[in-house]
Design a protein around this motif. Sequence first.
Motif, PDB file in Angstrom:
ATOM      1  N   SER A  90       0.839  -1.211   0.000  1.00  0.00           N
ATOM      2  CA  SER A  90       0.000   0.000   0.000  1.00  0.00           C
ATOM      3  C   SER A  90       0.862   1.244   0.000  1.00  0.00           C
ATOM      4  O   SER A  90       1.775   1.374   0.817  1.00  0.00           O
ATOM      5  CB  SER A  90      -0.898   0.021   1.237  1.00  0.00           C
ATOM      6  N   LEU A  91       0.545   2.157  -0.918  1.00  0.00           N
ATOM      7  CA  LEU A  91       1.272   3.421  -1.028  1.00  0.00           C
ATOM      8  C   LEU A  91       0.368   4.564  -0.579  1.00  0.00           C
ATOM      9  O   LEU A  91      -0.838   4.542  -0.822  1.00  0.00           O
ATOM     10  CB  LEU A  91       1.675   3.669  -2.488  1.00  0.00           C
ATOM     11  N   SER A 115      -3.149   0.347  -3.698  1.00  0.00           N
ATOM     12  CA  SER A 115      -2.760  -0.959  -3.141  1.00  0.00           C
ATOM     13  C   SER A 115      -2.516  -1.954  -4.263  1.00  0.00           C
ATOM     14  O   SER A 115      -3.393  -2.172  -5.103  1.00  0.00           O
ATOM     15  CB  SER A 115      -3.845  -1.491  -2.205  1.00  0.00           C
ATOM     16  N   ILE A 116      -1.327  -2.561  -4.250  1.00  0.00           N
ATOM     17  CA  ILE A 116      -0.893  -3.460  -5.321  1.00  0.00           C
ATOM     18  C   ILE A 116      -0.649  -4.844  -4.731  1.00  0.00           C
ATOM     19  O   ILE A 116       0.008  -4.964  -3.692  1.00  0.00           O
ATOM     20  CB  ILE A 116       0.426  -2.941  -5.944  1.00  0.00           C
ATOM     21  N   PRO A 117      -1.149  -5.906  -5.376  1.00  0.00           N
ATOM     22  CA  PRO A 117      -0.899  -7.247  -4.841  1.00  0.00           C
ATOM     23  C   PRO A 117       0.571  -7.644  -4.980  1.00  0.00           C
ATOM     24  O   PRO A 117       1.222  -7.293  -5.969  1.00  0.00           O
ATOM     25  CB  PRO A 117      -1.794  -8.159  -5.689  1.00  0.00           C
ATOM     26  N   ILE A 118       1.074  -8.378  -3.981  1.00  0.00           N
ATOM     27  CA  ILE A 118       2.430  -8.948  -4.033  1.00  0.00           C
ATOM     28  C   ILE A 118       2.304 -10.445  -4.275  1.00  0.00           C
ATOM     29  O   ILE A 118       1.528 -11.126  -3.600  1.00  0.00           O
ATOM     30  CB  ILE A 118       3.188  -8.707  -2.703  1.00  0.00           C
ATOM     31  N   THR A 174       4.658   6.860   1.964  1.00  0.00           N
ATOM     32  CA  THR A 174       4.776   5.720   2.877  1.00  0.00           C
ATOM     33  C   THR A 174       4.411   4.443   2.118  1.00  0.00           C
ATOM     34  O   THR A 174       3.374   4.387   1.454  1.00  0.00           O
ATOM     35  CB  THR A 174       3.859   5.882   4.094  1.00  0.00           C
ATOM     36  N   VAL A 175       5.289   3.445   2.237  1.00  0.00           N
ATOM     37  CA  VAL A 175       5.045   2.130   1.645  1.00  0.00           C
ATOM     38  C   VAL A 175       4.801   1.139   2.785  1.00  0.00           C
ATOM     39  O   VAL A 175       5.679   0.968   3.642  1.00  0.00           O
ATOM     40  CB  VAL A 175       6.241   1.641   0.800  1.00  0.00           C
ATOM     41  N   LEU A 200     -10.234   4.647   0.451  1.00  0.00           N
ATOM     42  CA  LEU A 200      -8.986   5.365   0.738  1.00  0.00           C
ATOM     43  C   LEU A 200      -8.296   4.677   1.905  1.00  0.00           C
ATOM     44  O   LEU A 200      -8.961   4.329   2.881  1.00  0.00           O
ATOM     45  CB  LEU A 200      -9.333   6.816   1.119  1.00  0.00           C
ATOM     46  N   SER A 201      -6.970   4.472   1.814  1.00  0.00           N
ATOM     47  CA  SER A 201      -6.218   3.834   2.898  1.00  0.00           C
ATOM     48  C   SER A 201      -5.088   4.733   3.369  1.00  0.00           C
ATOM     49  O   SER A 201      -4.254   5.153   2.562  1.00  0.00           O
ATOM     50  CB  SER A 201      -5.643   2.487   2.427  1.00  0.00           C
ATOM     51  N   ILE A 202      -5.074   5.012   4.664  1.00  0.00           N
ATOM     52  CA  ILE A 202      -4.122   5.951   5.266  1.00  0.00           C
ATOM     53  C   ILE A 202      -3.254   5.202   6.273  1.00  0.00           C
ATOM     54  O   ILE A 202      -3.785   4.462   7.104  1.00  0.00           O
ATOM     55  CB  ILE A 202      -4.888   7.090   5.990  1.00  0.00           C
ATOM     56  N   PRO A 203      -1.918   5.408   6.232  1.00  0.00           N
ATOM     57  CA  PRO A 203      -1.078   4.729   7.224  1.00  0.00           C
ATOM     58  C   PRO A 203      -1.303   5.274   8.637  1.00  0.00           C
ATOM     59  O   PRO A 203      -1.538   6.481   8.809  1.00  0.00           O
ATOM     60  CB  PRO A 203       0.352   5.020   6.750  1.00  0.00           C
TER      61      PRO A 203
END
Lengths: 141, 141, 141
Positions: free
Chosen positions: A37-38, A100-103, A131-132, B99-102
């Motif tokens: 997730s970025l 969000s990218i699948p690994i 942030t990764v 939306l996803s926030i760290p």
Amino acid sequence: MYREQLTIETRGRGTHEITRQIQLVVERSKVVAGMCSLFVHHTSASLIVCENADPTVRRDLEQFAARMVPDGDPMFCHDSEGPDDMPAHIRSILTLTSLSIPIENRSCDLGTWQGVFLWEHRTSPHRRRITVTIIGDDVSA
Amino acid sequence: MYREQLTIETRGRGTHEITRQIQLVVERSKVVAGMCSLFVHHTSASLIVCENADPTVRRDLEQFAARMVPDGDPMFCHDSEGPDDMPAHIRSILTLTSLSIPIENRSCDLGTWQGVFLWEHRTSPHRRRITVTIIGDDVSA
Amino acid sequence: MYREQLTIETRGRGTHEITRQIQLVVERSKVVAGMCSLFVHHTSASLIVCENADPTVRRDLEQFAARMVPDGDPMFCHDSEGPDDMPAHIRSILTLTSLSIPIENRSCDLGTWQGVFLWEHRTSPHRRRITVTIIGDDVSA
């Protein structure tokens, strides 16, 4: 969960490929399968997934964005940082702040032509923070 | 995993800041580091991350959206709920449903100028539902 | 974590509802509460959440997109695959490559009118790949 911060020094408006930097974070996380997730911590730079083979794609994209949200448009009242101030906010809102990218197999499972880019919308250079976050299993199947 | 529902009563078209409400959910979750995912359960209201210091930014954004997707555009056939019906769907599609926030140090790690907003696209007041999901570790490092 | 790949054969430009296919993946995952993350592995097809009751909504959306990003616009240099090549990339960038939906009671908790669609932006048929990742608890409360 594994987390790293990326700092990108942009050279002003334009797209900046970060695919390789993200892949290196995934490798360091040792996660085999999961999600990457970025999140970009700004309102005048954003994330896009774009064709990464032909650079004219990103040149056309830049032209299109400049026509869709013109710098210095008299409609805009918020121009304290210049004619690109308000357009930068709008261009960010029309693209992505998180992604969000699948690994799979210890790597981001991107399509053949997919690159991940930080899009700087301000005309002057900026330091940008991303942030990764890696979530997943660190054991082989 | 920790989950709460937010209910927002909007006063019609406009942006409604929800940053503080989200931070309170993160506090109640007791998660120290992780991810905060938002989802809006509607097709005529959406999520944006926007500059939260100068209110003229959101006024300019509203004007821009109204010009980009005009209410009552004769192109639109779907107008059963009025001239703002189809524009509300398009404005939602051009912005964010999730939306996803760290989370760092028990709080959403937003940039200095980042606020999270529910954007109501209908001209009349609506009750809107947002799901907040917190994933992470609830122990200190 | 549970993961499946969806393959969608599109019939050319248009929206293709995948809500039911996603719900079936959630059922097979046996997850009761969690998150369902989607990722489309292309730069000329994207994801949207759209009103799913009245098909004129998606017809109006298609018309709007065609006006906003015209095929064959002389501004575009990248046209090696035809007049819809560059517009397909831009339409993808203005919508979603990834999307996360909350799971409640073994099902995606979508709003009453929310459907999930793959939006094919190329005029010719394509085979499109979507990764569905389910994260959550597989035990009843």
